[in-house]
Enzyme design. Structure first.
Site: not given
Ligand code: CA
Length: 428
Positions: A142, A249
């Site tokens: 990730h 974000q």
């Protein structure tokens, strides 16, 4: 003390559907509201919920040092504070009470009436009052994918990543149990090529496939937890969907990290599966690629083989599986996370929740977020009804499931959350 509750040969007198996540070897813990509107601590075998408060009042835990009201509470925090020895005694006793060869409760109609509930007669609650919530970033796949997309494919991992289980402090007030819908968050974003930011609904609402572990009272201010003792302080795990707004974000996260893009909601599966129940499914963590500092060197099998899946269900439509991953892909294990979290003396208490970080596997079908699955929207994901998703749309339900399977199955059930449109204030 042996964990007799894990005996793989044990059968129960309760009905258990084939392939249930909750055979008698699981015995998870949760909190539910009964048909009489009473809140109690309970467990589950098959599709039967068991009121542990009632079981205790009827004397079935005789001989185990428990306060009278330990299960008559609306959170598991006090029970978790009792420590690993007590958790084991209680799980072992529950296994005995529901053993096919034990007639004590089985043949007592009056007792069964007050102890047993169908799942349609109860409403699951948040199992613990979460004091503090910490989220790690512990999947190498990730972190590499995100680094590749947003920075530089050649240097996808930042220099600290292979040395530190990177994490941040999250917000516990927005942790919710499965079944509670959430609204699409609004916030500040800066569209590409715009000079100034704008305010409005997030256009990039995403899930993060994670698991979270729940701790007991572990240390006092100033005392680090040695890595070899870390597991003594882990009660159990839940599935964890760490909802994220990618556009918010991107604009807000430099220099101090995640804030409003992350704290609008995180959903959990309501049954805490104990670390004890997961014992048979231990596996090695990936080999460290750098020599670790001594306080992070862990030995033995400290990870767990837990199959994880994510499904998207459009309104009135059928589910499409969009990801298939596994907890064992985590580069940093829970012992390393807890040792690192406390190495500076930060106290950890009963009910604290530690998110793993998004759990992506090595292949594109095992990525743990839409950001990666659709590669920031460049490769939309096809659903069974023919529609496509770059991110999560209004009225989609995101469902995560997880289970271990090796001879028998120990599962987590599911965490299911519907994304509603932006909140509209009622007109006065
Ligand atoms: Ca996260």
């Amino acid at each position: 003390m042996s964990i007799s509750a894990n005996d793989p040969t044990r059968k129960t007198w309760l009905q258990v559907p084939e392939n249930s996540d909750f055979p008698i070897q699981n015995i998870p813990f949760g909190v539910f509201l009964t048909r009489d509107d009473i809140i109690t601590i309970g467990t589950r075998i098959g599709d039967t919920a068991i009121d542990l408060g009632a079981l205790h009042q009827l004397g079935y835990f005789e001989g185990i040092p428990l306060t009278d009201d330990i299960f008559l509470q609306d959170t598991l925090n006090d029970f978790i504070s009792d420590g690993k020895k007590t958790w084991r005694l209680v799980r072992n006793r529950i296994a005995e009470v529901f053993d096919a060869n034990n007639d004590k409760l089985r043949d007592n109609e009056e007792h069964r009436q007050v102890v047993l509930f169908g799942l349609d007669e109860i409403e699951m609650q948040l199992p613990v009052q979460v004091g503090d919530y910490t989220d790690f970033y512990s999947s190498k796949e990730h972190a590499t994918n995100v680094g590749t997309m947003f920075r530089d494919p050649e240097n996808a991992l930042l220099p600290n990543w292979l040395h530190i289980p990177v994490g941040y402090h999250g917000r516990s007030s927005s942790i919710i149990p499965s079944g509670i819908p959430i609204h699409r968050p609004q916030g500040q974003t800066k569209p590409k090529d715009a000079d100034e930011p704008v305010f409005g609904p997030s256009q990039r609402v995403d899930f993060e496939l994670e698991m979270a572990f729940i701790t007991t009272d572990a240390n006092h201010l100033g005392e680090p937890i040695p890595i070899d003792e870390a597991e003594d302080y882990i009660f159990g795990l839940v599935l964890f969907n760490d909802w994220s707004a990618r556009d918010i974000q991107t604009w807000e996260y430099v220099p101090l990290g995640p804030f409003l893009a992350k704290n609008f909601a995180s959903s959990i599966s309501p049954w805490i599966v104990t670390l004890d129940a997961l014992e048979p499914f231990r596996v090695e963590s990936p080999k460290p690629e750098k020599k670790l500092l001594p306080y992070l060197q862990s030995t033995g099998k400290k990870s767990f083989d837990i199959n994880l899946e994510v499904f998207i269900q459009p309104e009135n439509g059928e589910e499409t599986r969009v990801s298939k991953s596994n907890f064992k892909y985590m580069y940093w294990n829970m012992s390393q996370q807890l040792a690192h979290h406390t190495v500076n003396g930060c106290p950890v208490i009963s009910g604290d929740m530690m998110g793993s970080g998004t759990i992506s596997g090595p292949t594109p079908d095992s990525y743990g977020s839409m950001l990666e699955l659709s590669w920031k929207g460049e490769k939309p994901v096809k659903l069974k009804d023919g529609s496509e998703r770059k991110f999560i749309e209004d009225n989609d339900t995101v469902i995560m499931r997880g289970y271990c399977q090796n001879g028998y199955r120990i599962g987590f059930g599911e965490v299911s959350t519907k994304l509603l449109p932006v909140f509209e204030p009622k007109k006065k």
